[in-house]
Design a protein around this motif. Sequence first.
Motif, PDB file in Angstrom:
ATOM      1  N   VAL A 183       0.860  -1.180   0.000  1.00 35.06           N
ATOM      2  CA  VAL A 183       0.000   0.000   0.000  1.00 35.06           C
ATOM      3  C   VAL A 183       0.899   1.234   0.000  1.00 35.06           C
ATOM      4  O   VAL A 183       1.757   1.387   0.873  1.00 35.06           O
ATOM      5  N   TYR A 184       0.694   2.075  -0.999  1.00 30.64           N
ATOM      6  CA  TYR A 184       1.523   3.270  -1.158  1.00 30.64           C
ATOM      7  C   TYR A 184       0.665   4.522  -1.020  1.00 30.64           C
ATOM      8  O   TYR A 184      -0.364   4.665  -1.687  1.00 30.64           O
ATOM      9  N   PHE A 185       1.076   5.433  -0.138  1.00 29.29           N
ATOM     10  CA  PHE A 185       0.407   6.722   0.045  1.00 29.29           C
ATOM     11  C   PHE A 185       1.210   7.777  -0.722  1.00 29.29           C
ATOM     12  O   PHE A 185       2.374   8.026  -0.412  1.00 29.29           O
ATOM     13  N   ASN A 186       0.581   8.396  -1.716  1.00 28.86           N
ATOM     14  CA  ASN A 186       1.331   9.369  -2.523  1.00 28.86           C
ATOM     15  C   ASN A 186       1.095  10.816  -2.093  1.00 28.86           C
ATOM     16  O   ASN A 186       1.542  11.745  -2.775  1.00 28.86           O
ATOM     17  N   GLN A 187       0.389  10.987  -0.966  1.00 24.90           N
ATOM     18  CA  GLN A 187       0.190  12.333  -0.412  1.00 24.90           C
ATOM     19  C   GLN A 187       0.527  12.310   1.089  1.00 24.90           C
ATOM     20  O   GLN A 187      -0.264  12.736   1.926  1.00 24.90           O
ATOM     21  N   ALA A 188       1.715  11.821   1.399  1.00 26.19           N
ATOM     22  CA  ALA A 188       2.167  11.779   2.793  1.00 26.19           C
ATOM     23  C   ALA A 188       2.962  13.051   3.077  1.00 26.19           C
ATOM     24  O   ALA A 188       3.941  13.344   2.397  1.00 26.19           O
ATOM     25  N   VAL A 189       2.558  13.798   4.091  1.00 27.61           N
ATOM     26  CA  VAL A 189       3.128  15.117   4.357  1.00 27.61           C
ATOM     27  C   VAL A 189       4.052  15.058   5.565  1.00 27.61           C
ATOM     28  O   VAL A 189       3.664  14.601   6.646  1.00 27.61           O
ATOM     29  N   SER A 190       5.285  15.542   5.372  1.00 24.52           N
ATOM     30  CA  SER A 190       6.223  15.623   6.490  1.00 24.52           C
ATOM     31  C   SER A 190       5.884  16.834   7.341  1.00 24.52           C
ATOM     32  O   SER A 190       5.197  17.755   6.897  1.00 24.52           O
ATOM     33  N   SER A 191       6.365  16.853   8.558  1.00 30.69           N
ATOM     34  CA  SER A 191       6.035  17.941   9.469  1.00 30.69           C
ATOM     35  C   SER A 191       6.948  19.136   9.298  1.00 30.69           C
ATOM     36  O   SER A 191       6.656  20.219   9.805  1.00 30.69           O
ATOM     37  N   SER A 192       8.061  18.958   8.561  1.00 36.28           N
ATOM     38  CA  SER A 192       9.053  20.023   8.491  1.00 36.28           C
ATOM     39  C   SER A 192       9.949  19.835   7.274  1.00 36.28           C
ATOM     40  O   SER A 192       9.755  18.920   6.472  1.00 36.28           O
ATOM     41  N   ASP A 193      10.932  20.722   7.153  1.00 38.08           N
ATOM     42  CA  ASP A 193      11.908  20.622   6.072  1.00 38.08           C
ATOM     43  C   ASP A 193      13.297  20.275   6.600  1.00 38.08           C
ATOM     44  O   ASP A 193      14.274  20.345   5.860  1.00 38.08           O
ATOM     45  N   GLY A 194      13.391  19.910   7.887  1.00 35.39           N
ATOM     46  CA  GLY A 194      14.674  19.578   8.494  1.00 35.39           C
ATOM     47  C   GLY A 194      14.673  18.170   9.061  1.00 35.39           C
ATOM     48  O   GLY A 194      13.692  17.721   9.658  1.00 35.39           O
ATOM     49  N   THR A 195      15.772  17.464   8.895  1.00 40.52           N
ATOM     50  CA  THR A 195      15.840  16.038   9.219  1.00 40.52           C
ATOM     51  C   THR A 195      15.510  15.733  10.674  1.00 40.52           C
ATOM     52  O   THR A 195      14.677  14.872  10.962  1.00 40.52           O
ATOM     53  N   GLY A 198       8.023  19.229  21.402  1.00 40.56           N
ATOM     54  CA  GLY A 198       9.189  20.031  21.753  1.00 40.56           C
ATOM     55  C   GLY A 198      10.477  19.479  21.160  1.00 40.56           C
ATOM     56  O   GLY A 198      11.552  20.034  21.377  1.00 40.56           O
ATOM     57  N   LEU A 199      10.373  18.387  20.402  1.00 47.45           N
ATOM     58  CA  LEU A 199      11.563  17.801  19.788  1.00 47.45           C
ATOM     59  C   LEU A 199      11.837  18.520  18.467  1.00 47.45           C
ATOM     60  O   LEU A 199      11.055  18.417  17.521  1.00 47.45           O
ATOM     61  N   ASN A 200      12.920  19.265  18.428  1.00 48.07           N
ATOM     62  CA  ASN A 200      13.280  19.948  17.193  1.00 48.07           C
ATOM     63  C   ASN A 200      14.769  19.755  16.912  1.00 48.07           C
ATOM     64  O   ASN A 200      15.382  18.822  17.427  1.00 48.07           O
ATOM     65  N   THR A 201      15.363  20.638  16.152  1.00 50.82           N
ATOM     66  CA  THR A 201      16.759  20.484  15.768  1.00 50.82           C
ATOM     67  C   THR A 201      17.677  20.362  16.978  1.00 50.82           C
ATOM     68  O   THR A 201      18.656  19.616  16.962  1.00 50.82           O
ATOM     69  N   PHE A 202      17.345  21.074  18.064  1.00 47.55           N
ATOM     70  CA  PHE A 202      18.246  21.165  19.209  1.00 47.55           C
ATOM     71  C   PHE A 202      17.738  20.495  20.484  1.00 47.55           C
ATOM     72  O   PHE A 202      18.540  20.027  21.282  1.00 47.55           O
ATOM     73  N   TYR A 203      16.423  20.457  20.676  1.00 47.83           N
ATOM     74  CA  TYR A 203      15.892  20.064  21.981  1.00 47.83           C
ATOM     75  C   TYR A 203      15.149  18.719  21.986  1.00 47.83           C
ATOM     76  O   TYR A 203      14.577  18.294  20.990  1.00 47.83           O
ATOM     77  N   ASN A 204      15.133  18.117  23.166  1.00 47.08           N
ATOM     78  CA  ASN A 204      14.257  16.970  23.476  1.00 47.08           C
ATOM     79  C   ASN A 204      14.478  15.740  22.608  1.00 47.08           C
ATOM     80  O   ASN A 204      13.544  14.998  22.320  1.00 47.08           O
ATOM     81  N   HIS A 205      15.707  15.474  22.224  1.00 45.61           N
ATOM     82  CA  HIS A 205      15.995  14.298  21.416  1.00 45.61           C
ATOM     83  C   HIS A 205      15.665  12.999  22.151  1.00 45.61           C
ATOM     84  O   HIS A 205      15.407  11.973  21.519  1.00 45.61           O
ATOM     85  N   LYS A 206      15.664  13.034  23.477  1.00 41.12           N
ATOM     86  CA  LYS A 206      15.348  11.826  24.255  1.00 41.12           C
ATOM     87  C   LYS A 206      13.935  11.326  23.978  1.00 41.12           C
ATOM     88  O   LYS A 206      13.653  10.132  24.122  1.00 41.12           O
ATOM     89  N   THR A 248       7.837 -10.120   7.853  1.00 40.92           N
ATOM     90  CA  THR A 248       8.434  -8.811   8.107  1.00 40.92           C
ATOM     91  C   THR A 248       7.585  -7.705   7.507  1.00 40.92           C
ATOM     92  O   THR A 248       7.270  -7.726   6.311  1.00 40.92           O
ATOM     93  N   LEU A 249       7.196  -6.732   8.336  1.00 34.42           N
ATOM     94  CA  LEU A 249       6.520  -5.545   7.856  1.00 34.42           C
ATOM     95  C   LEU A 249       7.595  -4.545   7.403  1.00 34.42           C
ATOM     96  O   LEU A 249       8.477  -4.189   8.180  1.00 34.42           O
ATOM     97  N   VAL A 250       7.527  -4.144   6.143  1.00 33.42           N
ATOM     98  CA  VAL A 250       8.509  -3.213   5.583  1.00 33.42           C
ATOM     99  C   VAL A 250       7.849  -1.856   5.375  1.00 33.42           C
ATOM    100  O   VAL A 250       6.782  -1.761   4.753  1.00 33.42           O
ATOM    101  N   ILE A 251       8.482  -0.822   5.911  1.00 33.70           N
ATOM    102  CA  ILE A 251       8.015   0.550   5.727  1.00 33.70           C
ATOM    103  C   ILE A 251       9.129   1.338   5.073  1.00 33.70           C
ATOM    104  O   ILE A 251      10.257   1.369   5.569  1.00 33.70           O
ATOM    105  N   ILE A 252       8.835   1.966   3.956  1.00 32.08           N
ATOM    106  CA  ILE A 252       9.804   2.831   3.297  1.00 32.08           C
ATOM    107  C   ILE A 252       9.217   4.239   3.204  1.00 32.08           C
ATOM    108  O   ILE A 252       8.085   4.418   2.728  1.00 32.08           O
ATOM    109  N   THR A 253       9.963   5.202   3.683  1.00 30.83           N
ATOM    110  CA  THR A 253       9.494   6.586   3.680  1.00 30.83           C
ATOM    111  C   THR A 253      10.697   7.510   3.606  1.00 30.83           C
ATOM    112  O   THR A 253      11.815   7.093   3.291  1.00 30.83           O
ATOM    113  N   SER A 254      10.462   8.781   3.871  1.00 30.44           N
ATOM    114  CA  SER A 254      11.526   9.767   3.902  1.00 30.44           C
ATOM    115  C   SER A 254      11.269  10.726   5.049  1.00 30.44           C
ATOM    116  O   SER A 254      10.183  10.736   5.624  1.00 30.44           O
ATOM    117  N   ASP A 255      12.282  11.518   5.391  1.00 32.35           N
ATOM    118  CA  ASP A 255      12.076  12.545   6.398  1.00 32.35           C
ATOM    119  C   ASP A 255      11.447  13.781   5.767  1.00 32.35           C
ATOM    120  O   ASP A 255      10.541  14.385   6.316  1.00 32.35           O
TER     121      ASP A 255
END
Length: 462
Positions: free
Chosen positions: A39-51, A68-76, A208-215
């Motif tokens: 099943v392929y979703f061709n309108q999947a929207v990322s939340s941002s433009d940064g990895t 609160g998890l962004n480039t600098f904070y809350n990586h845990k 095995t469930l395989v998920i392929i996506t991008s950031d």
Amino acid sequence: MLKPNILIIIIDGFRADKCHGPNKTSITPNLDSLISNGVYFNQAVSSSDGTRTCVGSIFTADYPFKSGLNTFYNHKKSTRYFDHLKKQGYSLFATAPDVDLWQTLTKNFDGTDLITKRLWPLQPYEYLFGGTGKKILKRLEHISKFQPWIYYVHIMDLHKGVDFPLHFEKAAENFKNEKFGTNDYEKMVSGIDYWIGEILKKIDLAKTLVIITSDHGDFIPISSIDHELTYIPSLVKVGQKIKKSTPKSFHPLGESTFVKIRDFIVPIRKSLLKTKLSEEDMRTLNVRGSKISWELYDEVVLTPLLFSGYGIKSSRVINQQVRQIDIFPTIVSITGLPEIKEQVEGKSLLPAINNEKMNEEPALIENQVLDPHDDNIVIGIRTAKYKYFRDRSGKNNKTRLFDLENDPHEANNIANEKPNLVEQMENLLVKHRKNEYNFEGYSDDEKMNLKIKDELKKMGYI
């Protein structure tokens, strides 16, 4: 009943239109096979433009302004779902870049390959053809002893900081041929597909469930220029020569000097190119995730999203808009695991996968934060019909409104023509963007913040 294994592959910078559809020119038999049987979703929207912001959204099932998890904070917080899977008996494995977020994310994994950087100012990561592909295959052979497992693979071959590996990895030379794509980006997609095929040989899709996506997606420069605004070939060549002929103690000074010279040249170069190129061509040279380009066009926020293998009973391509925050709630549903205790924004896409009716949710988008003390970013909202974004400080700054049905390439900003529609979209944005994480009084590792900022500078984001 034995739980299924889970393989999630995030291909950094992979645009949705270059994975599936009429705008794709690469040769991808393995991806095509997974799509035709999944099943392929061709309108999947990322939340941002940064990895980091995007990956954080995937692994928390929450928007950055919520977690609160962004480039600098809350990586845990990125360990949220992996911690849950660990409690359910899963062994955790990863192959990912050796930088801050992934160091935190994988700290308690059962096995990890953190991919080191290349020497500046060359491309900063080791690629599939440069050794990472073999590491992935070796890791898959190792984890076959563990049942069940989840293996997270983060592929950096499309992350074009300077150049694609086609030009300096001998093993990738086979994909230089024009038949593999009309540009280096799409040729590299063909190369990545080869490795996906090698990976699939090591797993049992029935188990095995395989998920392929991008950031996130990316801009693909027109062929006449072939690189983004911040990449200046002559400067890079000089930097490479100096790097080779100077002692390591000089390298930090050399790097900072390189960045200063580049930042001085870029505005001049931009002005010159504007006299030669159309607006559409200029847009392809934008630098995703940087203050040079705040615009959140679909090139950078539409990502591929594919579910295949275990639990996928029929195949289809779904046009309904979904969000990357929905990925892990969907994984939990497909594998039959209990829900996590935390309340999250993401929703399971299993009803859509099973061809059942499912309400379409608006998707919230925002720029990555480029400075821990400066959250001057663009925020917005996307529906199936419209996209609206503006400066976080107010709706009268950097306001963009696009009619996606009649203007899918987002060439015509109708914000001034449709004030009532702007107001509607603004109200929708405010309604959904509530209960924002409060950073007031938050203290983080300043040394780590400086390290991240330095990395962002080297890659042209700031």
